[in-house]
Design a protein around this motif. Structure first.
Motif, PDB file in Angstrom:
ATOM      1  N   THR A 115       0.687  -1.053   0.071  1.00 22.89           N
ATOM      2  CA  THR A 115      -0.064   0.033  -0.064  1.00 22.89           C
ATOM      3  C   THR A 115       0.889   1.277  -0.057  1.00 22.89           C
ATOM      4  O   THR A 115       1.829   1.398   0.874  1.00 22.89           O
ATOM      5  CB  THR A 115      -0.925  -0.040   1.112  1.00 22.89           C
ATOM      6  OG1 THR A 115      -1.810  -1.241   1.099  1.00 22.89           O
ATOM      7  CG2 THR A 115      -1.792   1.255   1.219  1.00 22.89           C
ATOM      8  N   LEU A 116       0.774   2.323  -0.982  1.00 23.95           N
ATOM      9  CA  LEU A 116       1.156   3.414  -0.781  1.00 23.95           C
ATOM     10  C   LEU A 116       0.321   4.605  -0.296  1.00 23.95           C
ATOM     11  O   LEU A 116      -0.747   4.530  -0.763  1.00 23.95           O
ATOM     12  CB  LEU A 116       1.650   3.954  -2.239  1.00 23.95           C
ATOM     13  CG  LEU A 116       2.762   3.025  -3.059  1.00 23.95           C
ATOM     14  CD1 LEU A 116       2.722   3.452  -4.464  1.00 23.95           C
ATOM     15  CD2 LEU A 116       3.766   2.780  -2.484  1.00 23.95           C
ATOM     16  N   ASN A 117       0.844   5.179   0.439  1.00 19.61           N
ATOM     17  CA  ASN A 117       0.135   6.212   1.336  1.00 19.61           C
ATOM     18  C   ASN A 117       0.615   7.721   1.128  1.00 19.61           C
ATOM     19  O   ASN A 117       1.742   7.953   0.969  1.00 19.61           O
ATOM     20  CB  ASN A 117       0.129   6.210   2.839  1.00 19.61           C
ATOM     21  CG  ASN A 117      -0.384   4.772   3.037  1.00 19.61           C
ATOM     22  OD1 ASN A 117       0.440   3.675   3.222  1.00 19.61           O
ATOM     23  ND2 ASN A 117      -1.824   4.544   3.245  1.00 19.61           N
ATOM     24  N   ASP A 118      -0.502   8.711   0.928  1.00 18.53           N
ATOM     25  CA  ASP A 118      -0.023  10.121   0.824  1.00 18.53           C
ATOM     26  C   ASP A 118       0.576  10.281   2.190  1.00 18.53           C
ATOM     27  O   ASP A 118       0.188  10.398   3.162  1.00 18.53           O
ATOM     28  CB  ASP A 118      -1.452  11.073   0.939  1.00 18.53           C
ATOM     29  CG  ASP A 118      -1.206  12.588   0.758  1.00 18.53           C
ATOM     30  OD1 ASP A 118      -0.893  12.895  -0.126  1.00 18.53           O
ATOM     31  OD2 ASP A 118      -1.313  13.018   1.870  1.00 18.53           O
ATOM     32  N   LYS A 119       1.795  11.028   1.984  1.00 18.63           N
ATOM     33  CA  LYS A 119       2.851  11.387   3.197  1.00 18.63           C
ATOM     34  C   LYS A 119       2.021  12.237   4.213  1.00 18.63           C
ATOM     35  O   LYS A 119       2.351  12.486   5.289  1.00 18.63           O
ATOM     36  CB  LYS A 119       3.993  11.966   2.582  1.00 18.63           C
ATOM     37  CG  LYS A 119       4.033  13.225   2.205  1.00 18.63           C
ATOM     38  CD  LYS A 119       5.402  13.874   1.680  1.00 18.63           C
ATOM     39  CE  LYS A 119       5.216  15.171   1.232  1.00 18.63           C
ATOM     40  NZ  LYS A 119       6.723  15.984   1.021  1.00 18.63           N
ATOM     41  N   GLU A 120       0.981  13.252   3.612  1.00 14.92           N
ATOM     42  CA  GLU A 120       0.681  14.359   4.517  1.00 14.92           C
ATOM     43  C   GLU A 120      -0.708  13.623   5.376  1.00 14.92           C
ATOM     44  O   GLU A 120      -0.739  13.812   6.620  1.00 14.92           O
ATOM     45  CB  GLU A 120      -0.035  15.359   3.731  1.00 14.92           C
ATOM     46  CG  GLU A 120       1.299  16.235   3.067  1.00 14.92           C
ATOM     47  CD  GLU A 120       2.239  16.892   4.147  1.00 14.92           C
ATOM     48  OE1 GLU A 120       1.911  16.837   5.364  1.00 14.92           O
ATOM     49  OE2 GLU A 120       3.273  16.917   3.759  1.00 14.92           O
ATOM     50  N   THR A 121      -1.564  13.031   4.522  1.00 16.59           N
ATOM     51  CA  THR A 121      -2.932  12.562   5.272  1.00 16.59           C
ATOM     52  C   THR A 121      -2.950  10.993   5.754  1.00 16.59           C
ATOM     53  O   THR A 121      -3.704  10.712   6.667  1.00 16.59           O
ATOM     54  CB  THR A 121      -4.207  12.921   4.116  1.00 16.59           C
ATOM     55  OG1 THR A 121      -3.831  11.774   2.950  1.00 16.59           O
ATOM     56  CG2 THR A 121      -4.015  14.188   3.805  1.00 16.59           C
ATOM     57  N   GLY A 122      -1.950  10.312   4.949  1.00 18.13           N
ATOM     58  CA  GLY A 122      -2.152   8.808   5.293  1.00 18.13           C
ATOM     59  C   GLY A 122      -2.729   7.970   4.713  1.00 18.13           C
ATOM     60  O   GLY A 122      -2.996   6.842   4.819  1.00 18.13           O
ATOM     61  N   THR A 123      -3.786   8.711   3.772  1.00 22.25           N
ATOM     62  CA  THR A 123      -4.871   7.944   3.062  1.00 22.25           C
ATOM     63  C   THR A 123      -3.875   7.084   1.810  1.00 22.25           C
ATOM     64  O   THR A 123      -2.979   7.594   1.515  1.00 22.25           O
ATOM     65  CB  THR A 123      -5.875   8.993   2.306  1.00 22.25           C
ATOM     66  OG1 THR A 123      -5.052  10.085   1.757  1.00 22.25           O
ATOM     67  CG2 THR A 123      -6.565   9.917   3.614  1.00 22.25           C
ATOM     68  N   PRO A 124      -4.961   6.159   1.613  1.00 22.12           N
ATOM     69  CA  PRO A 124      -4.297   5.421   0.283  1.00 22.12           C
ATOM     70  C   PRO A 124      -4.208   6.229  -0.962  1.00 22.12           C
ATOM     71  O   PRO A 124      -5.238   6.692  -1.223  1.00 22.12           O
ATOM     72  CB  PRO A 124      -5.053   4.061   0.552  1.00 22.12           C
ATOM     73  CG  PRO A 124      -6.269   4.565   0.960  1.00 22.12           C
ATOM     74  CD  PRO A 124      -6.079   5.430   2.034  1.00 22.12           C
ATOM     75  N   VAL A 125      -3.162   5.837  -1.660  1.00 21.92           N
ATOM     76  CA  VAL A 125      -2.941   6.339  -2.922  1.00 21.92           C
ATOM     77  C   VAL A 125      -3.081   5.095  -3.969  1.00 21.92           C
ATOM     78  O   VAL A 125      -3.577   5.172  -5.003  1.00 21.92           O
ATOM     79  CB  VAL A 125      -1.584   6.955  -3.243  1.00 21.92           C
ATOM     80  CG1 VAL A 125      -1.221   7.128  -4.505  1.00 21.92           C
ATOM     81  CG2 VAL A 125      -1.433   8.115  -2.381  1.00 21.92           C
TER      82      VAL A 125
END
Length: 379
Positions: A115-125
């Motif tokens: 899983t890759l995650n947005d570094k600011e929000t932690g939401t999945p990319v």
């Protein structure tokens, strides 16, 4: 992203193949950038030090509960989180379960997702099949070693453990050293050896000679490059594959992504060059698996840290491949220098190659867009 709505891309294994996950040269170049960032320090992994390989669930040899898995080679679950900076600038986590007995079900030893995650929000990319991500980045880290450290005219490649990972490593090494034309194989059984030869003939036609070896000694002798990739043994260092200094050809590069053992004299010899993928991770392993680390954790470089603990080796003898790639540390210093290269593997590598394939998938319109929420539930 358009917050608060969150969508992410799901990439199946066929999607990942279309996105170029099997590009051995592209992956090696990607990993060369990764090790430079590691040497620079622009990354974080697990633990307080930011250098933990991951969090592993291991099982007892004799579980007291009926349904609990029993310890065995490569029998574990593991979460491997990381952030990598530079042009990647991405957080992520690889999760996998592993069991050698999967082969009886015609399944790979490990089943992995990334899983890759947005570094600011932690939401999945993105959420993607990661068996090939992991396999090709595993091959590409020793590939960086071959690119930077192997002799340019290397002809003979020896491998111990003709499984799936070594097949890809052979393919990677062959692409980096077109001079390779002879493959020596030490395996446990005819079936895996035959599969390896079939794969190599299909994917690496430059190999004209195949030598099946009965012993590790036979495989090591005369090889210009060696790679060890055997299933993780249990029971201490006496179960690890062993090599003698006298078997090793002058100028050889010995790589290991699996277990390996040799004499302390060979390691301590100032003529032997010792290279690892990230010295800070080995220091963290020495904390997580207290001395003697090498008896509990099979990675070859952990023998280096044990010898440093015992005063038999100085810390500066362990050199980072990232320092060599960055030009801060010299690479091969003579044609007859023997180089021992330990590869432990890191989740920053999965994040880097996963991000690269994800960006390709976006450009090609590959994958399935999934919605996490239109807007988050309000508590």
């Amino acid at each position: 992203m358009s917050f608060p709505r969150v969508d992410f891309l799901y990439l199946s294994e066929p999607d990942m193949i279309k996105a170029g996950v099997r590009d051995v040269i592209g992956c090696t170049n990607c990993m060369e950038e990764v090790v430079k960032l590691l040497y620079k320090g622009d990354y974080r992994m697990g633990g307080e030090s930011g250098n933990s390989h991951g969090c592993m669930v291991q099982f007892p040899k004799e579980p007291e509960f009926e349904n609990m898995p029993k310890d065995g080679p490569d029998r574990r679950f593991m979460a491997m989180p990381a952030y990598l900076g530079g042009k990647f600038d991405m957080a992520g986590c690889k999760w996998y379960g592993s069991n050698v007995e999967n082969r009886n079900k015609k399944m790979p030893r490990s089943c992995l997702m990334l899983t890759l995650n947005d570094k600011e929000t932690g939401t999945p990319v993105a959420h993607m099949s990661a068996n090939l991500v992991s396999a090709y980045r595993t091959a590409a880290i020793p590939g960086v070693g071959v690119k930077l450290l192997a002799k340019k005219d290397a002809k003979i490649l020896g491998i111990v453990g003709p499984g799936y990972i070594n097949n890809i490593i052979i393919e990677t090494f062959a692409a980096l050293r077109p001079s390779l034309d002879t493959l020596k194989i030490k395996g446990r059984g005819k079936e895996s050896i035959d599969r390896c030869i079939e794969y190599v003939k299909k994917n690496c036609p430059q190999f004209k000679n195949f030598i099946i070896c009965d012993t590790i000694e036979e495989c090591v002798r005369d090889s210009d490059i060696m790679n060890f990739a055997v299933s993780t043994p249990t029971g201490g260092s006496e179960t690890y594959p062993w090599i003698e200094r006298e078997w090793v050809k002058p100028g050889a590069l010995i790589c290991t992504v699996g277990a390996l053992n040799t004499s302390e004299d060979f390691i301590a010899d100032p003529k032997t060059k010792l290279v690892v993928d990230n010295t800070k991770m080995y220091d963290t392993w020495a904390e997580e698996y207290p001395y003697p680390t090498f008896e509990k954790w099979f990675i070859f470089g952990s023998k280096f840290t044990d010898m440093i603990h015992d005063g038999k080796l100085t810390k500066d003898r362990m050199e980072d491949i990232g320092g060599i790639a960055s030009g801060a540390i010299p690479g091969r210093e003579s044609d007859d220098q023997i180089i021992l290269y330990s590869i432990g593997g890191m989740p920053v590598e999965d994040v880097a190659w996963g991000k690269t394939c994800y960006e390709t998938a976006l450009k090609m319109g590959i994958g399935t867009k999934l919605n996490l929420w239109q807007e988050p539930y309000s508590y």
